[in-house]
Each structure stands twice: as C-alpha cells, then as structure tokens.
Design a protein around this motif. Structure first.
Motif, PDB file in Angstrom:
ATOM      1  N   ALA A   1      -0.026   8.420   3.196  1.00  0.00           N
ATOM      2  CA  ALA A   1       0.101   9.396   2.114  1.00  0.00           C
ATOM      3  C   ALA A   1       1.168  10.438   2.436  1.00  0.00           C
ATOM      4  O   ALA A   1       1.969  10.822   1.573  1.00  0.00           O
ATOM      5  CB  ALA A   1      -1.243  10.076   1.864  1.00  0.00           C
TER       6      ALA A   1
ATOM      7  N   GLN B   1       0.834  -1.193   0.000  1.00  0.00           N
ATOM      8  CA  GLN B   1       0.000   0.000   0.000  1.00  0.00           C
ATOM      9  C   GLN B   1       0.874   1.251   0.000  1.00  0.00           C
ATOM     10  O   GLN B   1       0.611   2.207  -0.741  1.00  0.00           O
ATOM     11  CB  GLN B   1      -0.948  -0.021   1.198  1.00  0.00           C
ATOM     12  CG  GLN B   1      -1.997  -1.112   1.117  1.00  0.00           C
ATOM     13  CD  GLN B   1      -2.827  -1.239   2.386  1.00  0.00           C
ATOM     14  OE1 GLN B   1      -2.355  -0.917   3.487  1.00  0.00           O
ATOM     15  NE2 GLN B   1      -4.060  -1.700   2.247  1.00  0.00           N
TER      16      GLN B   1
ATOM     17  N   CYS C   1       2.390   1.891  -3.349  1.00  0.00           N
ATOM     18  CA  CYS C   1       1.438   2.496  -4.280  1.00  0.00           C
ATOM     19  C   CYS C   1       1.470   4.016  -4.171  1.00  0.00           C
ATOM     20  O   CYS C   1       1.554   4.717  -5.188  1.00  0.00           O
ATOM     21  CB  CYS C   1       0.037   1.956  -4.001  1.00  0.00           C
ATOM     22  SG  CYS C   1      -1.234   2.563  -5.122  1.00  0.00           S
ATOM     23  N   PHE C   2       1.435   4.542  -2.952  1.00  0.00           N
ATOM     24  CA  PHE C   2       1.480   5.992  -2.771  1.00  0.00           C
ATOM     25  C   PHE C   2       2.793   6.572  -3.307  1.00  0.00           C
ATOM     26  O   PHE C   2       2.793   7.598  -3.994  1.00  0.00           O
ATOM     27  CB  PHE C   2       1.309   6.352  -1.299  1.00  0.00           C
ATOM     28  CG  PHE C   2      -0.121   6.410  -0.854  1.00  0.00           C
ATOM     29  CD1 PHE C   2      -0.873   7.562  -1.024  1.00  0.00           C
ATOM     30  CD2 PHE C   2      -0.723   5.313  -0.268  1.00  0.00           C
ATOM     31  CE1 PHE C   2      -2.192   7.627  -0.616  1.00  0.00           C
ATOM     32  CE2 PHE C   2      -2.046   5.360   0.145  1.00  0.00           C
ATOM     33  CZ  PHE C   2      -2.788   6.521  -0.035  1.00  0.00           C
ATOM     34  N   ARG C   3       3.906   5.926  -3.000  1.00  0.00           N
ATOM     35  CA  ARG C   3       5.198   6.451  -3.446  1.00  0.00           C
ATOM     36  C   ARG C   3       5.289   6.461  -4.967  1.00  0.00           C
ATOM     37  O   ARG C   3       5.817   7.405  -5.566  1.00  0.00           O
ATOM     38  CB  ARG C   3       6.333   5.612  -2.854  1.00  0.00           C
ATOM     39  CG  ARG C   3       6.599   5.888  -1.380  1.00  0.00           C
ATOM     40  CD  ARG C   3       7.926   5.294  -0.951  1.00  0.00           C
ATOM     41  NE  ARG C   3       7.895   3.837  -1.018  1.00  0.00           N
ATOM     42  CZ  ARG C   3       7.545   3.046  -0.005  1.00  0.00           C
ATOM     43  NH1 ARG C   3       7.188   3.586   1.142  1.00  0.00           N
ATOM     44  NH2 ARG C   3       7.562   1.734  -0.139  1.00  0.00           N
TER      45      ARG C   3
ATOM     46  N   TYR D   1      -5.718  13.852  -2.184  1.00  0.00           N
ATOM     47  CA  TYR D   1      -4.376  14.177  -1.701  1.00  0.00           C
ATOM     48  C   TYR D   1      -3.632  14.941  -2.796  1.00  0.00           C
ATOM     49  O   TYR D   1      -3.788  14.673  -3.984  1.00  0.00           O
ATOM     50  CB  TYR D   1      -3.616  12.895  -1.359  1.00  0.00           C
ATOM     51  CG  TYR D   1      -4.230  12.113  -0.228  1.00  0.00           C
ATOM     52  CD1 TYR D   1      -3.975  12.435   1.096  1.00  0.00           C
ATOM     53  CD2 TYR D   1      -5.100  11.061  -0.484  1.00  0.00           C
ATOM     54  CE1 TYR D   1      -4.548  11.738   2.131  1.00  0.00           C
ATOM     55  CE2 TYR D   1      -5.684  10.344   0.556  1.00  0.00           C
ATOM     56  CZ  TYR D   1      -5.407  10.696   1.859  1.00  0.00           C
ATOM     57  OH  TYR D   1      -5.983   9.984   2.886  1.00  0.00           O
TER      58      TYR D   1
END
Length: 243
Positions: free
Chosen positions: A210, A120, A123-125, A240
């Motif tokens: 995030a 997870q 994914c944000f990075r 975001y």
C-alpha cells in the motif's frame, strides 16, 4: 496460461452457489463502511452479487462496482435495487472506472484472489488513481497461519452421501505464498472440478504494498466490530488513506 489469469474464472465457477448460506452476515461490515463513506460515492472491487453493496446502497450511499464475472453481475442486477448499481465489467486489478470516489473497498479475502504479486500491487496503484485526496481504501483479509500450510499438500473429506462424494485438495508454494485448491465432486453425472487459488500476504506485507502506491495505514482492527488487532488476531480490517 493458467485459468487463474482469467479474472472472470471465480464468478463463472461459483456464481450459481455464491448466495447459498455460508457467507458472512454483511451487517457489521456495512455499518463500518457507511461510517467511512459518508455521502459517498463508494466503489466496491469484486462486487459479486451485491452481498455488501446492496445494503450499503440502501443506506443512501452512491455505490458503484467492478466485477470480472458477468454471471455475478447478472445475479446482482436481478435483485431488488441491483439494477441501480453501475458495474464495470473488468479485472479489479485494473480498476476500470473513471471519476473520483471517497472510499473503495475490497472485502472477504478477495485481494488474495489476485494470484500474482504484481497484480496485487497494480490494484493498489489503480485504486489510488480513482480516490479523492485523503480517500480511504478498506481491505479485509485473513491473517495467514503457517500451521495451515506446513506441508506441500493437504487432503480433506468434505461430504459423503449415497449419491456423491466431495474431497478438497490443497497444494502450497510457501516461497510464492500461494496455494491451489481443487474441490472434486464424484456423482452420478461424473466428476466436477472447482479449482481456486490465492496469493496470501501478512498485514505488514500489505502495508508495504500500500505504501508503494501512496497509501498510509490509518486504522486496523481485528474485525468489523473494531475489536483491537493483536498478535493472535486471525483476520484484519485495515483502512488506508492517500497521502
């Protein structure tokens, strides 16, 4: 290795039935996303069969996708306009695309389909890597209710007919914030298993993840209609921004 370490597992299990009635109407989501995307381009993670991407592209926004399941992509490309949407086959946590996008989005609880916290976070990075400065990453998920998993296991009867019976079983790991769901159908052909798993998070945990990738929470609503988010909200749409 767990089947859930295979990013294409969900699509192979569900592609043939994914477009059957029951999924949410995408109209309000498309309106919301179109406002943020402007002229685009926009990137949908886990684009699936194009439930959201196709009507968004019909608004004149350049849309691309990431999808781990070739079966899902085949369904998308068979639809009118679907072949015009480029899709990278790969794990959404890796975001295997190049270029710069104004907006990326991950809807319908799909962030939770990544069943390990490190994926997870990946994914944000990786979304941050392909967004333009100030670009938006939109997440839609349910808000977990502890009452839904106040036991280790749960059994539900789903459907009983003269030809078949379907039951659904859940096993919860509250410390890991995961659950395994097995849908079992018994019929004249034998037994069919449809496993599914999630790693759920509360909104503040998503905010923290995030933030670790360089995002800040810019907006949060209870739904796509921009209803105010509050302590009793059962879902959230969070926007975001980088920087």
């Amino acid at each position: 290795m767990s089947v859930f370490d295979d990013p294409g597992h969900f699509g192979r299990m569900w592609a043939d039935r994914y477009d059957l009635p029951g999924n949410p109407d995408p109209t309000t989501a498309v309106e919301f996303l179109a406002d943020l995307a402007g002229d685009g381009p926009a990137l949908e993670l886990a684009i699936g069969t194009g439930r959201v991407a196709l009507p968004l592209a019909a608004r004149g926004i350049a849309v691309a996708g990431v999808e781990a399941s070739p079966e899902m992509v085949a369904k998308l490309h068979a639809k009118p306009g679907g072949s015009d949407i480029p899709v990278a086959i790969g794990d959404m946590a890796d975001v295997p695309v190049t270029g710069t996008y104004r907006m990326a989005y991950l809807v319908f609880n799909t962030l939770f389909n990544l069943v390990r916290a490190e994926r997870q976070a990946d994914c944000f990075r990786n979304v941050a890597r392909v967004l333009e400065p100030g670009g938006a990453f939109v997440i839609e998920t349910f808000v977990p209710d502890p009452a839904d998993f106040d036991r280790d296991e749960q059994v539900q009867m789903r459907e009983v007919t003269e030809e078949s019976a379907t039951i659904r079983l859940h096993r919860y790991d509250r410390e890991a914030q995961t659950f395994l769901r097995q849908t079992i159908t018994f019929d004249g052909t034998g037994v069919q298993l449809h496993p599914f798993a999630m790693r759920y998070m509360w909104p503040d945990q998503i905010d923290e993840m995030a933030g670790g990738a360089g995002f800040r929470l810019a907006e949060r609503y209870a739904d796509w209609d921009r209803a105010p988010f509050g302590p009793d909200s059962t879902s959230h749409v969070s926007v975001y921004r980088l920087g």
